[in-house]
Design a protein around this motif. Structure first.
Motif, short mmCIF file in Angstrom:
data_model
loop_
_atom_site.label_atom_id
_atom_site.label_comp_id
_atom_site.label_asym_id
_atom_site.label_seq_id
_atom_site.Cartn_x
_atom_site.Cartn_y
_atom_site.Cartn_z
N ALA A 1 0.83 -1.21 0.00
CA ALA A 1 0.00 0.00 0.00
C ALA A 1 0.87 1.25 0.00
O ALA A 1 0.54 2.24 -0.65
N GLU A 2 1.98 1.21 0.71
CA GLU A 2 2.87 2.36 0.78
C GLU A 2 3.66 2.57 -0.51
O GLU A 2 4.07 3.69 -0.83
N LEU A 3 3.85 1.52 -1.28
CA LEU A 3 4.67 1.58 -2.50
C LEU A 3 3.86 1.82 -3.77
O LEU A 3 4.43 1.87 -4.85
N VAL A 4 2.56 2.00 -3.65
CA VAL A 4 1.68 2.03 -4.81
C VAL A 4 2.13 3.02 -5.90
O VAL A 4 1.96 2.77 -7.08
N ASP A 5 2.76 4.13 -5.53
CA ASP A 5 3.17 5.12 -6.52
C ASP A 5 4.67 5.05 -6.87
O ASP A 5 5.19 5.90 -7.58
N VAL A 6 5.35 4.01 -6.39
CA VAL A 6 6.78 3.82 -6.67
C VAL A 6 6.92 2.89 -7.87
O VAL A 6 6.24 1.86 -7.94
N PRO A 7 7.79 3.21 -8.84
CA PRO A 7 7.95 2.35 -10.02
C PRO A 7 8.46 0.95 -9.66
O PRO A 7 9.23 0.78 -8.73
N LYS A 8 8.02 -0.03 -10.44
CA LYS A 8 8.46 -1.41 -10.28
C LYS A 8 9.57 -1.73 -11.28
O LYS A 8 9.77 -0.99 -12.23
N GLU A 9 10.25 -2.84 -11.03
CA GLU A 9 11.29 -3.32 -11.93
C GLU A 9 10.83 -4.63 -12.55
O GLU A 9 9.95 -5.30 -12.02
N GLY A 10 11.45 -5.03 -13.66
CA GLY A 10 11.02 -6.21 -14.40
C GLY A 10 11.46 -7.52 -13.78
O GLY A 10 12.57 -7.63 -13.25
N LEU A 11 10.59 -8.52 -13.89
CA LEU A 11 10.92 -9.89 -13.54
C LEU A 11 11.10 -10.66 -14.84
O LEU A 11 10.25 -10.57 -15.72
N GLY A 12 12.18 -11.37 -14.96
CA GLY A 12 12.44 -12.11 -16.18
C GLY A 12 12.67 -13.58 -15.93
O GLY A 12 13.00 -13.99 -14.82
N GLU A 13 12.46 -14.37 -16.98
CA GLU A 13 12.78 -15.80 -16.96
C GLU A 13 13.51 -16.13 -18.25
O GLU A 13 13.21 -15.59 -19.30
N GLU A 14 14.44 -17.05 -18.13
CA GLU A 14 15.18 -17.50 -19.31
C GLU A 14 14.31 -18.43 -20.12
O GLU A 14 13.64 -19.29 -19.59
N ARG A 15 14.34 -18.23 -21.43
CA ARG A 15 13.58 -19.07 -22.36
C ARG A 15 14.50 -19.45 -23.52
O ARG A 15 15.42 -18.72 -23.86
N SER A 16 14.17 -20.56 -24.12
CA SER A 16 14.94 -21.01 -25.27
C SER A 16 13.99 -21.69 -26.25
O SER A 16 13.10 -22.44 -25.85
N SER A 17 14.17 -21.38 -27.53
CA SER A 17 13.40 -22.07 -28.56
C SER A 17 14.27 -22.20 -29.80
O SER A 17 15.23 -21.45 -29.98
N ARG A 18 13.88 -23.10 -30.64
CA ARG A 18 14.64 -23.33 -31.86
C ARG A 18 14.61 -22.09 -32.76
O ARG A 18 15.58 -21.77 -33.41
N TRP A 19 13.47 -21.41 -32.81
CA TRP A 19 13.32 -20.28 -33.74
C TRP A 19 13.78 -18.96 -33.14
O TRP A 19 14.30 -18.13 -33.85
N ARG A 20 13.55 -18.76 -31.87
CA ARG A 20 13.88 -17.46 -31.28
C ARG A 20 15.17 -17.48 -30.48
O ARG A 20 15.64 -16.44 -30.05
N GLY A 21 15.73 -18.65 -30.26
CA GLY A 21 17.00 -18.77 -29.55
C GLY A 21 16.88 -18.49 -28.06
O GLY A 21 15.80 -18.50 -27.48
N GLU A 22 18.02 -18.23 -27.44
CA GLU A 22 18.09 -17.93 -26.01
C GLU A 22 17.65 -16.48 -25.78
O GLU A 22 18.01 -15.59 -26.54
N ARG A 23 16.89 -16.26 -24.71
CA ARG A 23 16.47 -14.91 -24.36
C ARG A 23 15.95 -14.89 -22.94
O ARG A 23 15.67 -15.93 -22.36
N ILE A 24 15.81 -13.70 -22.38
CA ILE A 24 15.19 -13.50 -21.07
C ILE A 24 13.94 -12.68 -21.31
O ILE A 24 14.03 -11.55 -21.81
N VAL A 25 12.78 -13.26 -20.99
CA VAL A 25 11.50 -12.60 -21.27
C VAL A 25 10.87 -12.06 -19.99
O VAL A 25 11.09 -12.59 -18.90
N ARG A 26 10.07 -11.02 -20.16
CA ARG A 26 9.36 -10.41 -19.03
C ARG A 26 8.21 -11.32 -18.61
O ARG A 26 7.41 -11.74 -19.43
N VAL A 27 8.14 -11.59 -17.30
CA VAL A 27 7.05 -12.40 -16.76
C VAL A 27 6.30 -11.66 -15.65
O VAL A 27 5.40 -12.23 -15.04
N GLY A 28 6.67 -10.42 -15.41
CA GLY A 28 6.00 -9.64 -14.38
C GLY A 28 6.85 -8.47 -13.95
O GLY A 28 7.84 -8.12 -14.60
#
Length: 154
Positions: free
Chosen positions: A14-41
Motif C-alpha cells: 500500500a505504501e509503495l503504490v506510486d513507486v515504479p516497479k522493476e522487471g521480472l524475467g525468466e530465461e527461455r529457449s526455442s529453436r526459432w527465437r534462440g536464447e532470451r530473457i523474457v518479461r514475466v511480471g
C-alpha cells in the motif's frame, strides 16, 4: 499494530503504490527465437525481497538490459554478464531496464506459522529477514521501513 509477515508486506504494498516497479524475467529457449530473457511480471525491489501484487520473492541475479557492443573483456565473467544483459534485450526488455532473474517464491504463510522461507523467518514471534547470506536476522518491520524510505528518497 501489525505483527504478521503477511500484514507487514500488505502494508508495504500500500505504501509503495506510486513507486515504479522493476522487471521480472525468466530465461527461455526455442529453436526459432534462440536464447532470451523474457518479461514475466514486475515487482518492487526491496533489498533481498521482490514484492509483487500477489507474491513475495527472494532476489537472485539482477542485471540491466544492454547491448554489449564491441568491448574487450579482461575477465570471462564480464563477457558472460554482458551476454546475459543482451539476452534481456532479445527477450523484449528496453535498453537500461532493470531485470531480476533466478528469483524464488517465498512462502509467507509458512513464515507466519512459525517457520522460514527464503530470507524470511519467524524469530521469537517476530517476522524477521536475513538481509545477507552471512548477516543476522533483523525485524521485518524495521527492514521494510528503512528500504521503503530509501526507495522514496533516491
Amino acid at each position: 499494530m501489525v505483527t504478521s509477515a503477511a500484514g507487514l508486506l500488505a502494508a508495504a504494498r500500500a505504501e509503495l503504490v506510486d513507486v515504479p516497479k522493476e522487471g521480472l524475467g525468466e530465461e527461455r529457449s526455442s529453436r526459432w527465437r534462440g536464447e532470451r530473457i523474457v518479461r514475466v511480471g514486475e515487482a518492487w525491489h526491496i533489498g533481498v525481497l521482490l514484492l509483487t501484487d500477489e507474491h513475495v520473492l527472494a532476489t537472485a541475479e539482477v542485471l540491466r538490459a544492454a547491448d554489449p557492443g564491441r568491448r574487450g573483456y579482461t575477465a570471462e565473467s564480464a563477457r558472460a554478464r554482458a551476454a546475459r544483459r543482451q539476452l534481456a534485450l532479445r527477450g523484449g526488455f528496453d535498453e537500461g531496464d532493470v531485470v531480476h532473474i533466478g528469483w524464488s517464491v517465498i512462502d509467507v504463510d509458512a513464515v507466519d506459522a512459525g517457520g522460514s522461507s527464503g530470507p524470511l523467518a519467524l524469530r521469537d514471534g517476530v517476522p524477521s529477514v536475513r538481509w545477507s547470506g552471512a548477516g543476522a536476522y533483523m525485524p521485518l518491520e524495521a527492514y521494510l521501513r528503512e528500504r521503503i524510505d530509501l526507495l522514496r528518497n533516491i
